[in-house]
Design an enzyme around this catalytic site. Structure first.
Site, PDB file in Angstrom:
ATOM      1  CB  CYS A  78      -0.947  -0.001   1.191  1.00 60.16           C
ATOM      2  SG  CYS A  78      -0.119  -0.271   2.747  1.00 60.16           S
ATOM      3  CG  HIS A 134      -4.214   0.903   4.102  1.00 57.70           C
ATOM      4  ND1 HIS A 134      -3.635   0.100   3.148  1.00 57.70           N
ATOM      5  CD2 HIS A 134      -5.185   1.601   3.478  1.00 57.70           C
ATOM      6  CE1 HIS A 134      -4.237   0.312   1.996  1.00 57.70           C
ATOM      7  NE2 HIS A 134      -5.191   1.232   2.169  1.00 57.70           N
ATOM      8  CG  ASP A 168      -6.875   2.749  -0.374  1.00 57.25           C
ATOM      9  OD1 ASP A 168      -5.721   2.605  -0.847  1.00 57.25           O
ATOM     10  OD2 ASP A 168      -7.286   2.138   0.624  1.00 57.25           O
TER      11      ASP A 168
END
Lengths: 654, 303
Positions: free
Chosen positions: A406, A450, A466
């Protein structure tokens, strides 16, 4: 008192001391433990061959070496660690010179004290459970040393010791509930600078979060007041990173205090975050936080909730968040400038890609979509084991490796936004979490760490983007463990393979949670609430001490009564009870019975002293005598005796 | 039962006429004999020990022998000897004074331990063994031994193991003033003994002894006896507590006492009544000579 110790007793007490010191393993210097262990082993070795303690000179030498060493190490004998170390060495020396039972009693006391000291350094449930077990074992050892007869079996000693500890429980409970509490703790659990900060930090290089994803450690727990938001909205906001040097994102919010107001939309979520200490100032709140119950905490300009001090103790925060918000005010020039900055001469290929895309998509939203489409359509992979990246990390990632976690995607996406002049920043935090079905709360582990991006889009304001979701939507819905392949290190963990283990772990976590909520968080306020329930208004220290003294007196009275009862057993059957009533009546009338006096002799004495009672008392005592000692068939029945005693009412006379 | 009690009342009345003002001691003596125990009377000379023994023998219809123990007394003087008979050419056993139903061993502590032990073995076994031949002693068989207090010169105090064979030890003591005046004004006691009537036959004595064993003992009373015995063993300052033999004897004596009191069951008061006589010569206290039985009694509550 002066009985010699046996090998077995010595072994038992040494074991207890070792177990108690084990709780200090992390804090005590190793050489202290080594000295204590050496003392114990020497003494046990001597006892094994039937010899007594070593000569005094050995003891003195050890003491003369160890105590100055301690002082050199700590520069004091005060304080938790130094004091415990001194105590441990004292226990070791005592062990070395142990020869009579009295020495063992002293070591037992030290073991109790050292166990208590361990609780000053930590307050975890498992530590307490362990220390209770140690105290239990120590009590059993003490019982074995003090027992006058031949030593009973270990099982019996343990059972007896457990009974003694259990008897202390009610008083413990009363003291725990009612002992005057202070708004501020009496002592601070030592804030050791050696304790490493854990979890997210205020900078992010490629690979940082990958490290976290390998950790099973719990970051925090969350209990929602009502339903929890769906997975794709459970973003836990942590430090916001806005400054980029081409490789590492850092946080640079100095001089930017106060958050711009937000317009809340949709439904509000109320929840309590139970933070584990992580040695940072921020607190993870559900995106976007609007309310919290910490008087001194405030939102930074990036909407991260910050504490004035770093978090070295567990902390509970109850807060409110809206998952949908709109910025109420336009972006300030300062912020716009900050959030569009990129390092010069770094990642040139990214810059040209951004220019190329921007010319094709002049609208901000169109551009964002184009970038996301690029991530989705080109062969980007979501993996925990990405190749290493050097200074131009975004270039290398976007054009060469195309594999990342991520952090890589958030970094690259934000850089692409900024290159196109759109304000953007990296937000780190946690996403998702696991619900504990046994306790109805959510566990968020380090592996849920994250990173995502926030982009300023007119007119809405900050919008969460995202990019990871574009690559691997399952990551957002189900968590990293579900997404990664079998050859990834995260998936190959043995505990994930065993559902039984996972279940047991969740159950243990519930226990720990109850411990924390009910026991550790019982503070002055909770105590006041309890006292209100107990109808003790306006409690102050004096009242509480009086209540405690009362409880203490009650327990001591009960103990005395128990001991008395054990010494002189009360009559069990009706005959003796009735006779006891008769004796009580006569005692009230001024003629008490001596304990060693038989019934008929007593009757004669009563008749001498109180002739007017003579006949009746003689008859009654005769009845009792025959009821108790004669064969069962003889004469008078118990009922008649009872009735006769009931109506017998002697007058008091001097 | 009732007939037995009437006999007992008659015995007591008759003995009380011989020994004046000693009702309690006489009851103890009778209880001891009914419980098949041997009796030790300890007192200075001249308070009527021998007269009492005579009187008991006469009243109970027992054959009576008296042995005066002296320092040169030999076992044969007590047990008997084998004498060579020229006419038959065989050894003939000449029975000693121990072959009687009631043997009065006067001043037993004056004899040498050897002679004492000859008597005491016979007491325990109810038989005499000489030259490898055992001879049963007559039934019933009682020994009433008397001894002078041990601070007198030239005595061999009985060792504790021997004392344990006597169920009771009784002190007679000086008579009370009124009893002594009556004693002085009356006729000689020895003459009086000769006029006593025999109240019991051998059979009725055995029946009485049997009925002692019929007296009921409740579990509560057993608890009490056991508590007393246990207490003598751990009482502060006591050297040695009661032996199990003594405990059995104590319960039997208490039953006999209940019988004498005309009761069908033992109550704690009966145990307390015989307790000093049973205990005081057995339990020695460090420092002092004897342990005060009343102190032991007071320490144990009645259940």
């Amino acid at each position: 008192m002066t009985e010699r110790v046996s090998y077995e007793q010595l072994l038992g007490i040494s074991g207890c001391l070792a177990l108690a010191l084990l709780a200090h393993l992390a804090t005590l210097p190793l050489w202290v433990l080594a000295i204590v262990m050496g003392c114990g082993l020497i003494r046990i070795g001597l006892a094994r061959t039937g010899r007594g303690p070593p000569p005094q000179s050995v003891l003195l030498t050890v003491a003369a070496l160890a105590v100055p060493l301690l002082f050199i190490r700590f520069h004091t004998f005060n304080g938790l660690v130094a004091g415990t170390a001194l105590l441990a060495i004292a226990a070791g020396l005592k062990l070395l010179e142990t020869k009579s039972h009295r020495d063992i009693y002293i070591i037992v006391l030290i073991v109790y004290f050292v166990s208590l000291a361990a609780l000053l350094g930590g307050e975890s449930f498992w530590l307490l459970a362990y220390l209770i077990a140690v105290c239990w074992l120590t009590t059993a050892t003490l019982l074995r040393v003090t027992s006058s007869g031949p030593a009973p079996g270990w099982q019996g000693s343990l059972r007896y010791g457990g009974r003694i500890l259990a008897q202390a429980l009610p008083l413990t409970l009363v003291f725990w509930l009612l002992f005057p509490r202070f708004a501020a703790p009496l002592w601070q659990v030592p804030n050791d600078s050696q304790t490493a900060a854990s979890g997210l930090s205020d900078s992010m290089s490629p690979g940082d979060i990958t490290q976290l994803a390998l950790s099973d450690e719990i970051a925090f727990r969350v209990r929602f007041a009502s339903a929890a938001p769906p997975g794709q909205e459970r973003y836990w906001r942590g430090p916001v990173l806005d400054s980029f040097d081409g490789h590492t994102w850092t946080r640079s919010t100095r001089g930017l205090a106060g958050s711009a107001p937000l317009r809340q939309q949709g439904r509000a979520y109320r929840y309590t975050v139970m933070m584990e200490p992580h040695q940072h100032r921020w607190i993870f709140m559900l995106d976007w936080p609007t309310g919290w119950d910490l008087p001194h905490a405030e939102l930074s300009a990036d909407y991260t909730l910050m504490q004035p001090d770093i978090l070295s103790r567990p902390l509970d925060v109850t807060g409110t968040s809206y998952t949908q918000v709109q910025s109420a005010e336009p972006l300030t020039q300062n912020m716009r400038k900050r959030d569009t900055q990129l390092p010069l001469k770094r990642n040139p290929r990214t810059a040209s890609l951004a220019l190329q895309l921007r010319s094709a998509h002049p609208g901000d939203m169109d551009y964002v979509r184009a970038v996301l489409d690029m991530f989705a359509q080109q062969p980007f992979f979501y993996t925990l084991t990405p190749p290493k990246l050097s200074d131009n990390s975004v270039d290398e990632f976007l054009f060469d490796t195309k594999r990342g976690f991520c952090g890589h995607y958030a970094s690259a996406f934000t850089a692409l936004m900024r290159a196109a002049g759109i304000p953007a920043r990296v937000v780190t935090g946690y996403q998702g979490g696991t619900r504990n079905p046994y306790g109805d709360y959510w566990i968020v582990r380090q592996s849920d760490a994250h990173a995502w991006t926030e982009v300023w889009i007119e007119p809405q304001g900050w919008v969460r983007m995202d990019p990871t979701a574009a690559i691997s939507p399952q990551r957002i819905e189900r968590g990293p463990g579900e997404v990664l392949g079998a050859d990834d290190p995260l998936a190959s963990r043995w505990q994930r393979k065993s559902p039984w283990f996972a279940g047991a772990r969740l159950r243990a976590d519930v226990l720990r949670e109850v411990w924390r909520e009910r026991i550790l968080d019982f503070d002055q306020e909770s105590q006041h609430k309890l006292l209100e329930l107990l109808r003790i208004p306006e409690p102050d220290g004096q009242k509480l001490v009086m209540v405690l003294a009362g409880a203490m007196a009650l327990v001591l009275g009960w103990l005395t009564w128990q001991v008395r009862r054990e010494l002189s057993p009360q009559p069990r059957d009706v005959t003796t009870r009735t006779y006891a009533r008769l004796c009580a009546k006569l005692a009230a009338a001024g003629v008490p019975r001596h304990p060693h006096e038989g019934a008929e002799a007593y009757a004669m004495r009563v008749a001498l002293k109180r002739p007017e009672l003579g006949t009746r008392v003689t008859a009654l005592c005769r009845h009792y005598s025959s009821l108790r000692y004669a064969p069962p068939t003889a004469g008078i029945t118990l009922g008649q005796f009872q009735a006769a005693v009931r109506v017998f009412r002697p007058q008091f006379k001097r | 039962m009732n007939a037995g009690h009437a006999q007992i009342e008659a015995i007591l009345a008759q003995l009380n006429r011989v020994i004046l003002g000693k009702d309690a001691q006489i009851r103890l003596c009778l209880a001891c004999l009914l419980a098949r125990g041997h009796l030790l009377i300890e007192d200075i000379p001249g308070v009527g020990k021998t007269t009492l023994a005579h009187g008991i023998a006469k009243t109970l219809g027992l054959s009576f022998q008296r042995v005066q123990f002296t320092s040169d007394l030999l076992p044969a003087d007590v047990l008997g000897v084998s004498i060579f008979d020229r006419e038959t050419g065989k050894f003939r056993f000449q029975r000693g004074p121990i072959f009687a139903q009631l043997v009065l061993a006067d001043e037993i502590n004056r004899a040498s331990p050897k002679a004492q032990s000859a008597l005491l073995e016979a007491m325990e076994e109810h038989q005499v063994t000489l030259d490898g031949q055992s001879m049963a002693l007559p039934e019933p068989f009682f020994v009433i031994a008397t001894q002078n207090p041990q601070d007198q010169v030239g005595t061999f105090p009985l060792p504790e193991s021997q004392l344990d064979r006597f169920l009771m030890r009784v002190h007679l003591g000086y008579p009370a003033a009124a009893a002594e005046r009556e004693l002085l004004s009356g006729i000689d006691r020895r003459d009086l003994v000769k006029t006593l009537q025999t109240i019991l036959t051998a059979d009725s004595l055995r029946q009485l002894q049997e009925s002692v064993l019929q007296i009921h003992v409740s579990p509560a009373l057993l608890d009490y006896v056991q508590a007393l015995v246990a207490h003598t063993r751990r009482a502060p300052g006591a050297n040695a507590g009661l032996s199990p033999r003594a405990a059995i004897g104590m319960l039997r004596a208490a039953r006999a006492w209940a019988l004498i009191c005309g009761r069908s069951a033992v109550i704690p008061e009966h145990v307390q009544a015989i307790f000093p006589a049973v205990v005081e010569h057995r339990v020695r206290q460090r420092g002092s000579d004897e342990v005060a039985a009343s102190r032991l009694l007071e320490a144990v509550p009645v259940p």
